[in-house]
Design an enzyme around this catalytic site. Sequence first.
Site, short mmCIF file in Angstrom:
data_model
loop_
_atom_site.label_atom_id
_atom_site.label_comp_id
_atom_site.label_asym_id
_atom_site.label_seq_id
_atom_site.Cartn_x
_atom_site.Cartn_y
_atom_site.Cartn_z
N HIS A 1 -4.84 85.95 83.70
CA HIS A 1 -3.99 86.36 82.33
C HIS A 1 -4.40 84.95 81.50
O HIS A 1 -3.76 84.08 81.63
CB HIS A 1 -2.70 86.52 82.57
CG HIS A 1 -2.20 86.82 81.08
ND1 HIS A 1 -1.51 88.06 81.17
CD2 HIS A 1 -1.91 85.93 80.13
CE1 HIS A 1 -0.76 88.04 79.91
NE2 HIS A 1 -1.04 86.94 79.28
N HIS B 1 -6.00 83.95 77.42
CA HIS B 1 -6.54 84.50 76.05
C HIS B 1 -7.57 83.24 75.75
O HIS B 1 -7.62 82.14 75.72
CB HIS B 1 -5.41 84.26 75.12
CG HIS B 1 -4.32 85.16 75.18
ND1 HIS B 1 -4.24 86.39 74.76
CD2 HIS B 1 -3.12 85.13 75.99
CE1 HIS B 1 -3.17 87.25 75.21
NE2 HIS B 1 -2.40 86.19 75.95
N HIS C 1 0.40 93.57 77.44
CA HIS C 1 1.56 92.70 77.47
C HIS C 1 3.10 93.49 77.34
O HIS C 1 2.87 94.19 76.34
CB HIS C 1 1.61 91.83 76.25
CG HIS C 1 0.40 90.59 76.56
ND1 HIS C 1 -0.78 90.83 77.13
CD2 HIS C 1 0.45 89.22 76.38
CE1 HIS C 1 -1.54 89.88 76.92
NE2 HIS C 1 -0.66 88.88 76.51
N GLU D 1 7.86 90.42 77.96
CA GLU D 1 8.14 89.10 77.85
C GLU D 1 9.27 88.53 76.77
O GLU D 1 10.03 88.20 77.25
CB GLU D 1 6.75 88.63 77.29
CG GLU D 1 6.70 86.94 77.04
CD GLU D 1 5.51 86.52 76.32
OE1 GLU D 1 5.28 85.10 76.28
OE2 GLU D 1 4.72 87.58 75.76
N ASP E 1 -1.97 81.41 80.74
CA ASP E 1 -1.61 82.27 79.49
C ASP E 1 -2.66 81.54 78.54
O ASP E 1 -3.78 82.09 77.79
CB ASP E 1 -0.18 82.46 78.92
CG ASP E 1 0.17 83.48 77.89
OD1 ASP E 1 -0.93 84.03 77.70
OD2 ASP E 1 1.18 83.20 77.55
N ASP E 2 -2.00 80.55 77.73
CA ASP E 2 -2.79 79.86 76.61
C ASP E 2 -2.69 78.28 77.05
O ASP E 2 -1.77 77.77 76.39
CB ASP E 2 -2.36 80.11 75.28
CG ASP E 2 -2.38 81.54 74.93
OD1 ASP E 2 -3.39 81.93 74.15
OD2 ASP E 2 -1.53 82.09 75.16
#
Length: 343
Positions: A27, A29, A207, A210, A287-288
């Site tokens: 996962h 981005h 997604h 969350e 994630d990021d």
Amino acid sequence: MRHPDDRPPLDDEALDRIARLPKAELHTHFEGAAPPEFIRDLAKKRSVDLSGIFRRDGSYDYRDFVHFLSVYEVATSVLKTPEDFGRLCTAFLEKSAENGVVYSETFLSPDFCGGGDVSAWREYLHAIREAAKAAERDMGVTLRGIVTCIRHFGPDQAKRTARCAAETADDWLTGFGMGGDENKGKQGDFAYAFDMAREAGLRLTTHAGEWRGPSEVRDALALGVERLGHGVRASEDPALVEELAERGTTLEVCPGSNVFLGVYDTLSKHPIDALRDKGVNVTVSTDDPPFFHTTMRREYVNLARTFHWDEAVFTDLNRTAMAAAFCDDATREKILKKLEPAA
């Protein structure tokens, strides 16, 4: 279920071994993995003033999740050409390799790569794939792509994104999903796009869970996905947790992201350990990473410290990740060999 306090804490030597383990990540981005220095250099080259999105120390600056999405889109606005995205792929995978990642899946959006036009998307995709091929040869990290529609761009744009995905699906571009603002619209609004991607042979994730609670996770499961981005709010519904375990649904958990954005106050309150103990398939991702000041090494060490997870737990997490990975069996077997502990 064993409480972390019932497990022996790890010493510095054990934590160092865990940090150096090879890793699989599901996962990330793509644009969100852009190092801030990469974006600043590109903005300078284009004579674009992005000073408002950086802190004094040079890192990205934002107040909350919605503002994060705004900063994200401003930062990525300087990515203009296929060559930009190819260079970004190299920068992203250099950071991954530095942290021991040997397999990564990344979310790519045709909305940022050609505005949803299939012909333009092909050019961007080609540049990314060429950079990924070179990184696998030179750095030993394997990348696969998952096209994502952007939830807050709406269902009609998602259909155009799904068309881009369907027309370029192959053994490298292997999945379809949805990111963006979870508080906009409903999962079911995007069923057409997911059906189009499924018919093209793409594997599905989205997604969910969350920011919204268990009902959002149930809505996501109704789309027919086999993985969930985050999914952690499912922990609030014991029956749903049991269902996830029975289904074998894999959660792409991003603990550092969840804590940084305030989904949970501290890592000790994060449900990843409890979900795993209940038999849910959990994995670990960043994630990021530059936005959330994390790396895969940092995620591993923080989890080991907090929940007293030893090397065997992380080996199991990597096996879980590869069982759920959107790649062909030959790639899966190759990566599993890299992830196995040294004899």
